[in-house]
Design an enzyme around this catalytic site. Structure first.
Site, PDB file in Angstrom:
ATOM      1  N   GLN A 139      50.429  41.754  39.239  1.00 38.99           N
ATOM      2  CA  GLN A 139      50.591  41.051  37.971  1.00 38.99           C
ATOM      3  C   GLN A 139      51.262  41.897  36.892  1.00 38.99           C
ATOM      4  OE1 GLN A 139      46.280  39.574  38.353  1.00 38.99           O
ATOM      5  NE2 GLN A 139      47.234  37.989  37.093  1.00 38.99           N
ATOM      6  N   HIS A 187      43.879  42.661  45.768  1.00 40.48           N
ATOM      7  CA  HIS A 187      43.834  41.695  44.667  1.00 40.48           C
ATOM      8  C   HIS A 187      44.878  40.604  44.942  1.00 40.48           C
ATOM      9  CE1 HIS A 187      42.563  41.049  40.279  1.00 40.48           C
ATOM     10  NE2 HIS A 187      43.317  40.017  40.601  1.00 40.48           N
ATOM     11  N   ASN A 194      39.136  41.276  45.801  1.00 40.20           N
ATOM     12  CA  ASN A 194      38.963  40.596  44.525  1.00 40.20           C
ATOM     13  C   ASN A 194      38.680  39.114  44.735  1.00 40.20           C
ATOM     14  OD1 ASN A 194      39.291  40.517  41.512  1.00 40.20           O
ATOM     15  ND2 ASN A 194      40.826  39.012  42.116  1.00 40.20           N
ATOM     16  N   GLU A 195      37.575  38.681  44.171  1.00 41.47           N
ATOM     17  CA  GLU A 195      37.209  37.260  44.198  1.00 41.47           C
ATOM     18  C   GLU A 195      37.292  36.679  45.598  1.00 41.47           C
ATOM     19  OE1 GLU A 195      39.447  35.327  41.055  1.00 41.47           O
ATOM     20  OE2 GLU A 195      38.063  36.114  39.554  1.00 41.47           O
TER      21      GLU A 195
END
Ligand code: BGC
Length: 403
Positions: free
Chosen positions: A19, A113, A156-157
């Protein structure tokens, strides 16, 4: 187990490689951004060029008096082709960790991620039988290379695809899907945000466990856990059973698994309100952010309370944030969110840190650059950093001066 956690409360902020870094060209996400037609509004391109400007960005974190910075190590850079490990890429992340440490900032490192190397997507991504083994190898080489890491977040998540994949699937047109599968050389479910639900519970949790074992073998003192996307869950009259089912399906199995971890990373943005008809949406009369989520700073405190009522794993808020252009509101949001976390702690929740999402305005996946979460804006072709006023709110709280 909790002895591995840093003794001080972590005040910090977070990013994810894809990101902010820019030019993550060997990743599956980059390929998807350039498919024609694409699921992504725009490509990530140079992003915030954090890959080259990390020192300046970490200096901003230090300038705010924060003591933790969460970033992710991009697997597609470390192993751009299967079996070819880039020592230069590992060196880069070692320099990032060192830049944190030299400023008194604890590096919090995420190993996965959302993005992965293209070669791995071609094998099927998380669904590939060899994924847990390959991920454990990646975990081992990363923690071996980086000294002084405070915490490792494996995936992540991990629970996000279970919650969001049906939504994302529904939004992909047949043409976008076909183009995506062409560039991936695999079904779209090879991309993390489209992973099938059963894969999360099977290979996903297996990969988390394998990576945890690898981290502990290399660095027995480093705390390791996964992060989870958890919303405050509420219900209109008649929606209670649906609300409870959401909690038991999307969150409880992962929190059960986290009992073996050193902490659970909690990532909360908003509240979801279940309705009697089995749908979910905004709480009646509430205000929506630019993402369409309820503007609800109280959500994170409520989630911490809910977890602490049932599980005794230490919590680190690894993401919480306000999205939108109204930075004054962001400041109010941060103060209210932290107040909620403090209330939860006063009630017995074992919360060990608060990391705001995000340090920088960044690439919000399929939605591109229009969504602003940052404490710092990134402006113009030179990507100049401008620290927003809301950052001072977090800084004051970290310094013990805030409400
Ligand atoms: C993710 C971030 C994302 C944020 C806001 C989390 O689901 O970890 O990558 O930018 O939410 O949508």
């Amino acid at each position: 187990m909790t002895g591995r956690l840093p003794p001080r409360f972590l005040w910090g902020t977070a990013t994810a490689a894809h990101q902010v870094e820019g030019n993550n060209v060997h990743s599956d996400c980059w390929a998807l951004e350039h498919a024609q037609p694409s699921l992504f509004l725009e490509p990530s391109g140079d992003a915030a060029d954090h890959y080259h400007r990390y020192a300046e960005d970490i200096a901003i974190v230090a300038g705010l008096g924060l003591n933790a910075y969460r970033f992710s190590v991009e697997w597609a850079r470390v192993e751009p082709e299967r079996g070819h490990v880039s020592e230069a890429a590992l060196d880069h992340y070692r320099r990032m960790a060192d830049a944190c440490l030299s400023r008194g900032i604890a590096p919090v490192v995420t190993l996965h991620h959302f993005t992965q190397p293209r070669w791995l997507a071609r094998l099927g991504g998380l669904a590939a039988p060899e994924f847990p083994q390959l991920f454990a190898e990646q975990a081992a080489r990363v923690v071996r290379a980086l000294d002084g890491i405070a915490l490792v977040c494996t995936i992540n998540e991990l629970n996000l695809p279970a919650i969001a994949a049906p939504y994302f699937r529904g939004r992909a047109t047949a043409e976008q899907r076909a183009a995506a599968e062409r560039v991936l050389g695999a079904p779209l479910s090879a991309f993390f945000l489209h992973v099938d639900e059963e894969v999360i519970f099977g290979n996903g949790l297996a990969a988390h466990r394998a990576a945890r074992a690898a981290v502990r073998a290399e660095r027995p003192g480093v705390a390791v856990g996964m992060t989870l996307a958890i919303s405050e869950e509420d219900a209109e009259p008649g929606g209670e059973a649906f609300r409870d089912r959401r909690r038991e399906t999307y969150y409880a199995p992962f929190l059960d698994a986290a009992r073996e971890d050193d902490f659970v990373g909690v990532q909360t943005y908003s509240r979801m309100t279940s309705r009697a008809d089995g749908s979910v949406g905004l709480y009646p009369g509430s205000v929506a952010t630019t993402m369409g989520w309820e503007d609800r700073p109280e959500a994170i405190g409520a989630v911490c309370e809910w977890i602490a009522g049932r599980w005794d794993v230490p919590i680190i808020v690894t993401e919480n944030g306000y999205v939108g252009g109204d930075d004054a509101r962001r400041g109010i949001f941060i103060a209210a969110a932290v107040a909620g976390v403090r209330r939860a702690m006063a009630g017995g929740a074992d919360v060990r840190g608060y990391l705001y999402w995000s340090l920088l305005d960044n690439f919000e996946w399929m939605l591109g650059y229009g969504q602003r979460f940052g404490l710092v804006s990134v402006e113009g072709p030179r990507r100049e950093r401008r620290v927003k006023a809301s950052a001072a709110v977090l800084a004051a709280l970290a310094a013990g001066e805030g409400a």
